[in-house]
Scaffold this active site. Structure first.
Site, PDB file in Angstrom:
ATOM      1  N   GLU A 215       0.371  -1.205  -0.309  1.00 49.91           N
ATOM      2  CA  GLU A 215      -0.093  -0.272   0.345  1.00 49.91           C
ATOM      3  C   GLU A 215       0.630   1.374   0.164  1.00 49.91           C
ATOM      4  O   GLU A 215       0.822   2.292  -0.868  1.00 49.91           O
ATOM      5  CB  GLU A 215      -0.865  -0.090   1.290  1.00 49.91           C
ATOM      6  CG  GLU A 215      -1.853   1.258   1.511  1.00 49.91           C
ATOM      7  CD  GLU A 215      -2.461   1.050   1.664  1.00 49.91           C
ATOM      8  OE1 GLU A 215      -3.291  -0.287   3.179  1.00 49.91           O
ATOM      9  OE2 GLU A 215      -3.632   2.216   2.675  1.00 49.91           O
TER      10      GLU A 215
ATOM     11  N   ARG B 111      -7.693   2.768  13.364  1.00 53.33           N
ATOM     12  CA  ARG B 111      -8.334   1.770  13.273  1.00 53.33           C
ATOM     13  C   ARG B 111      -7.938   0.364  14.529  1.00 53.33           C
ATOM     14  O   ARG B 111      -9.293  -0.028  14.849  1.00 53.33           O
ATOM     15  CB  ARG B 111      -7.943   0.620  11.668  1.00 53.33           C
ATOM     16  CG  ARG B 111      -9.005   0.033  11.445  1.00 53.33           C
ATOM     17  CD  ARG B 111      -9.005  -0.621   9.980  1.00 53.33           C
ATOM     18  NE  ARG B 111      -8.629  -0.262   8.994  1.00 53.33           N
ATOM     19  CZ  ARG B 111     -10.061   0.043   8.392  1.00 53.33           C
ATOM     20  NH1 ARG B 111     -11.317  -0.890   9.084  1.00 53.33           N
ATOM     21  NH2 ARG B 111     -10.709   0.523   7.496  1.00 53.33           N
TER      22      ARG B 111
ATOM     23  N   GLU C 112     -10.644  -7.811   4.337  1.00 50.23           N
ATOM     24  CA  GLU C 112      -9.713  -8.120   5.320  1.00 50.23           C
ATOM     25  C   GLU C 112     -10.743  -9.053   6.699  1.00 50.23           C
ATOM     26  O   GLU C 112      -9.543  -9.710   7.687  1.00 50.23           O
ATOM     27  CB  GLU C 112      -9.456  -7.256   5.675  1.00 50.23           C
ATOM     28  CG  GLU C 112      -8.386  -6.274   5.283  1.00 50.23           C
ATOM     29  CD  GLU C 112      -8.299  -5.103   5.405  1.00 50.23           C
ATOM     30  OE1 GLU C 112      -9.542  -3.580   5.090  1.00 50.23           O
ATOM     31  OE2 GLU C 112      -7.352  -4.639   5.770  1.00 50.23           O
TER      32      GLU C 112
HETATM   33  N1  MTE Z   1      -6.347 -11.568  -1.151  1.00 50.55           N
HETATM   34  C1  MTE Z   1      -5.480 -12.203  -1.953  1.00 50.55           C
HETATM   35  N2  MTE Z   1      -5.451 -13.197  -2.850  1.00 50.55           N
HETATM   36  N3  MTE Z   1      -3.684 -11.551  -1.859  1.00 50.55           N
HETATM   37  C2  MTE Z   1      -4.222 -10.256  -1.832  1.00 50.55           C
HETATM   38  O1  MTE Z   1      -2.719  -9.409  -1.664  1.00 50.55           O
HETATM   39  N4  MTE Z   1      -4.951  -8.468   0.219  1.00 50.55           N
HETATM   40  C3  MTE Z   1      -5.699  -8.442   1.570  1.00 50.55           C
HETATM   41  C4  MTE Z   1      -7.126  -8.900   1.018  1.00 50.55           C
HETATM   42  N5  MTE Z   1      -6.832 -10.069   0.398  1.00 50.55           N
HETATM   43  C5  MTE Z   1      -4.829  -9.354  -0.340  1.00 50.55           C
HETATM   44  C6  MTE Z   1      -6.124 -10.575  -0.328  1.00 50.55           C
HETATM   45  C7  MTE Z   1      -6.151  -6.861   2.115  1.00 50.55           C
HETATM   46  S1  MTE Z   1      -4.392  -6.659   2.936  1.00 50.55           S
HETATM   47  C8  MTE Z   1      -7.398  -6.637   1.547  1.00 50.55           C
HETATM   48  S2  MTE Z   1      -7.171  -4.347   1.988  1.00 50.55           S
HETATM   49  C9  MTE Z   1      -8.003  -6.707   0.537  1.00 50.55           C
HETATM   50  O2  MTE Z   1      -7.594  -7.605   0.259  1.00 50.55           O
HETATM   51  C10 MTE Z   1      -8.057  -5.780  -1.060  1.00 50.55           C
HETATM   52  O3  MTE Z   1      -8.702  -5.940  -1.872  1.00 50.55           O
HETATM   53  P1  MTE Z   1     -10.328  -5.438  -2.137  1.00 50.55           P
HETATM   54  O4  MTE Z   1     -10.042  -4.221  -0.980  1.00 50.55           O
HETATM   55  O5  MTE Z   1     -10.599  -5.797  -3.255  1.00 50.55           O
HETATM   56  O6  MTE Z   1     -10.963  -6.513  -0.777  1.00 50.55           O
HETATM   57  N1  HPA Z   2      -7.073   0.845   6.138  1.00 49.55           N
HETATM   58  C1  HPA Z   2      -6.508   0.764   4.606  1.00 49.55           C
HETATM   59  N2  HPA Z   2      -5.792   1.032   4.084  1.00 49.55           N
HETATM   60  C2  HPA Z   2      -6.228   2.721   4.465  1.00 49.55           C
HETATM   61  C3  HPA Z   2      -6.674   3.323   5.675  1.00 49.55           C
HETATM   62  C4  HPA Z   2      -7.633   2.202   6.065  1.00 49.55           C
HETATM   63  O1  HPA Z   2      -8.289   2.249   6.818  1.00 49.55           O
HETATM   64  N3  HPA Z   2      -6.570   4.192   5.708  1.00 49.55           N
HETATM   65  C5  HPA Z   2      -5.404   4.594   4.661  1.00 49.55           C
HETATM   66  N4  HPA Z   2      -4.854   3.320   4.535  1.00 49.55           N
HETATM   67 MO1  MOS Z   3      -5.478  -4.129   3.180  1.00 56.86          MO
HETATM   68  S1  MOS Z   3      -4.075  -3.826   4.733  1.00 56.86           S
HETATM   69  O1  MOS Z   3      -6.138  -2.801   4.096  1.00 56.86           O
HETATM   70  O2  MOS Z   3      -3.863  -3.520   1.873  1.00 56.86           O
END
Ligand code: MTE
Ligand code: HPA
Ligand code: MOS
Length: 753
Positions: free
Chosen positions: A229, A307, A709
């Site tokens: 990120e 958070r 998550e």
């Molecule tokens: N799933 C896979 N296969 N690979 C990833 O890197 N990242 C996780 C989750 N699932 C991730 C994953 C994290 S930290 C987040 S915030 C969300 O996917 C991000 O994607 P989304 O917002 O589409 O759920």
């Molecule tokens: N979640 C994940 N990533 C972020 C956030 C959050 O709430 N705020 C800033 N980056």
């Molecule tokens: Mo997920 S820790 O918000 O990339």
């Protein structure tokens, strides 16, 4: 909506999907290698690069002196140089960048760079930093009611310390970028980042040029998990720095060793709690102090700390709460986002407090958990009034569908008969807030082109990292236009097509980008329906499109989708649309620490059973049974994959993944031989995930709730399932809340007296 197989599945299993290292590089491409600090804290007295620069095939070694713009990559606070200047703050901090025509020469050069550092005192622990007044920013406190006063009216009050360790992301694809010079001093970066705009912005700053000269493209990530990120930025910026000076393409990919050493991880937390309960087990008051080990720079620590506060009471209603978080500055690599983003660290503490109270009072944790579950219109400590609460629904549904009574009886019966092995059981409810906690980040854009042959191209700010967001976006478009998914293409994520994006994070990517995409589709459809109505001489409202055909009042017309698009072209109707979506309702006021930061919450309940080998101290999980609130899932297979993957990652964090730095701040767990991650045998043989039957939530895209998550936190139940088994073996066991619960710790617990 029709469920769909992940569109990447085929390419992945055949090895055809493209990652950074698969890009066909240009002939004159150069390789970059980072020289990093061998010491965790000190003043650089001397840096000798001239000998290394003379090695054959080495083109140049860059230091901070070569940065034309600002030597600054801090995202939230300007406290992180791209390359160290006079002082180093963690072992692994980038100091110089070696550019060579081959990787081998770059490595050779790195091995002969000499550095002299005058060492300064090293801090590795959060509370240690706090004692020395080393903080990233001011502490923050969120409170509700009056906890101080309320403790006086409690029948029971308990206190304890809690520790949760960090966690290595271990994305399969390590950090990396490939940078190419374009015309007129423009630069193109292909990056493995969750935040293309973040990369674009940082590089513009470092090079001292406008963002318009920087194009960032993301094909997909071999996993991010939060680790990309913010922390994909330095590697892209370093490679860009070299391209800027040398006018040649530069490839920088960290080796696994370099990645483990140089990048930050999940934040370790040292915490204290105080919990007060009434006679009938209602939690009357809860107080917690969280000491977050932020590492040497802010990175995302303040947002992660926020958070933690927002999840400090998990799925429970507590009338009097006082929680404070301290972001503590240490000499470790800056810790960063990791699935759950501080939520898991907060939730572990309240679950520990409940376990402690249950143990001392002589009841099961379940009895306390159950009577304190959130209900409709309850207020969370930060002011959000909860609606569409599913806490009790998922709990009851799990109890009933998995027959909790029967499961716990089986555990008790087994424990009566067995002396060398003991079983344990734990319940883990979750309640996770969806939205970036920082309100201004909750928006997204989508760009849709309908090409004149009727096929469609989609661009959004969403980054595919394995979570399946591209498949979901494709489904949304296919559903909106009612056309065959084979006629739709998801473009790479590119800052020139969709600009000013928030990172793909906070589990909100599908919601934010999907809602923007829906808007774009609707806008184009509205124009197309006008064309069709005119062509067929009927009313617009009578038109629908079904399976690539135009229908009038549900009756198939003479006009196909393809013909309609041609007619629209001839009529000079716009076949592209750029739409923007910003989450409504949400807001937060930091000055009073109150607001409504989340669009909605995701709920669930897990029942985990463990078997502990009481001679050896190792353990297995027999079963994990979950009722999860997907809302109305649009991709059942993908969502189940997210639940199972997150669960495995949560169990790993809680039970085996043990990051270790020595007192000098040197990473000891620097390889997979010393850092154990869960494999197929570490998670339960019997995993069952059932959906909560609900109508979904309007704030979620097509009512399909975010899933990335939240399920990680089911893994917290694994800790307590093991602890429960230890309790069954050793009546003298004094509960400890020190994660991960490794076999060594289990053994010590089993034989403690
Ligand atoms: N799933 C896979 N296969 N690979 C990833 O890197 N990242 C996780 C989750 N699932 C991730 C994953 C994290 S930290 C987040 S915030 C969300 O996917 C991000 O994607 P989304 O917002 O589409 O759920
Ligand atoms: N979640 C994940 N990533 C972020 C956030 C959050 O709430 N705020 C800033 N980056
Ligand atoms: Mo997920 S820790 O918000 O990339």
């Amino acid at each position: 909506m029709k469920s769909m197989t992940n569109i990447d599945a085929f390419g992945h299993v055949r090895g055809e999907s493209l990652f950074i290292d698969d890009i066909v590089i240009k002939q004159n491409s150069l390789f970059a290698l980072v020289f990093d600090s061998p010491k965790a804290h000190g003043i650089i007295k001397h840096l000798e690069i001239s000998k290394a620069e003379k090695i054959e095939d080495v083109i140049k070694i860059f230091t901070y002196k070569d940065i034309p713009g600002e030597n600054q990559i801090g995202g939230l606070l300007p406290d992180e140089p791209l390359l160290a200047e006079n002082e180093v703050h963690f072992a692994g901090q980038p100091i110089a960048l070696i550019i060579a025509t081959s990787e081998k020469s770059a490595k050779k050069a790195r091995s002969i760079i000499e550095i002299e550092i005058d060492e300064l005192p090293i801090i590795t622990g959060a509370k240690e930093a706090a004692a020395k007044d080393q903080f990233i920013n001011a502490p923050r406190t969120v409170s509700l009611g009056n906890a101080d006063k309320a403790f006086n009216n409690c029948e029971y009050v308990f206190e304890d310390d809690v520790f949760t360790n960090g966690q290595e992301h271990l994305y399969l694809e390590t950090q990396g970028a490939y940078v190419e010079p374009m015309e007129n001093g423009n630069i193109k970066i292909t990056s493995s980042t969750q935040g293309p705009t973040q990369v674009q912005k940082a590089i513009a700053k470092v090079l001292g040029i406008g963002m318009h000269k920087i194009e960032v493209d993301v094909i997909r990530l071999g996993g991010g998990f939060g680790g990309k990120e913010d922390q994909a930025t330095p590697w892209a910026a370093l490679a860009a720095l070299a391209t800027y000076h040398l006018k040649k393409p530069v490839k920088l990919i960290l080796s696994r060793h370099d990645d483990l050493r140089m990048t930050g991880k999940r934040h370790p937390y040292e915490s204290n709690f105080k919990i007060g309960l009434s006679k009938d087990l209602k939690i009357i008051a809860f107080e917690a102090a969280f000491y977050q080990n932020s590492g040497a720079a802010a990175d995302l620590s303040p947002a992660i700390a926020e958070r933690t506060l927002f999840h400090a009471t998990n799925s429970y209603f507590i009338e009097n709460v006082k929680t404070t978080v301290y972001s503590c500055k240490t000499n470790l690599p800056p810790n960063t986002a990791f699935r759950g983003f501080g939520g898991p660290q907060g939730m572990f503490v309240i679950e520990a407090a409940i376990a402690k109270a249950a143990h001392e009072i002589g009841v099961s944790s379940k009895e306390i958990q159950e009577v304190n579950l959130l209900q409709e219109n309850d207020e969370l400590s930060f002011g959000q009034i909860m609606t569409q609460v599913e806490a009790a629904n998922v709990w009851r549904s799990a109890m009933r569908q998995f027959d909790f009574k029967q499961l716990s009886q089986e555990v008790a019966t087994f424990n009566k008969k067995s002396s060398d092995f003991k079983k344990g059981i734990a319940l883990m409810p979750i309640c996770f807030g969806i939205s970036f906690t920082n309100t201004p980040m909750n928006h997204a854009r989508a760009l849709v082109h309908v090409y004149q042959d009727g096929s469609i191209g989609i661009s959004t700010g969403a980054v595919e990292m394995g979570q399946g967001v591209n498949t979901k976006l494709l489904q949304i478009a296919a559903h909106s236009f009612s056309i065959n998914p084979d006629n739709i293409k998801l473009e790479t994520t590119n800052t020139t097509r969709v600009a000013n994006t928030s990172p793909s994070a906070a589990s909100s990517t599908a919601d934010l980008n999907g809602k923007a995409l829906l808007k774009a589709c609707v806008a184009i459809l509205t124009r197309l329906k006008k064309v069709a109505a005119k062509e067929l001489e009927v009313k617009e409202q009578e038109i629908s499109i079904q399976n690539e055909w135009v229908y009038v009042k549900e009756i198939k017309s003479s006009l196909s989708w393809k013909d309609l698009i041609l007619k629209a072209m001839i009529a000079r109707v716009a076949l592209s649309e750029n739409a923007h979506y910003a989450t409504p309702i949400i807001h937060y006021d930091k000055t009073i620490e109150k607001g409504h930061p989340f669009a909605y919450h995701v709920y669930g309940t897990a029942i985990i059973t463990s078997t502990v080998d009481c001679i050896r101290g190792n353990y297995t999980f027999e079963s994990v049974k979950i009722v999860h609130d997907y809302g109305k899932s649009m991709s059942k297979g993908i969502d189940l994959g997210q639940v199972e993957g997150a669960l495995a990652q949560g169990i790993g964090w809680m039970t085996m993944e043990e990051i270790a730095y020595d007192e000098q701040g040197i990473l000891l767990s620097n390889a997979l031989s010393t850092y154990k991650i869960p494999d197929i045998f570490s998670v339960a043989q019997d995993i069952e995930v059932l959906p909560l039957e609900t109508q979904g939530n309007e704030m979620a895209v097509l009512k399909s709730k975010a899933v990335g998550e939240p399920p990680l936190m089911y893994g917290i139940g694994a800790y307590f399932a093991i602890q429960n088994a230890i309790q069954a073996f050793n009546p003298y066991y004094k509960l400890k809340f020190h994660a991960p619960m490794t076999p060594e710790k289990v053994l010590m617990g089993l034989y403690q007296y």
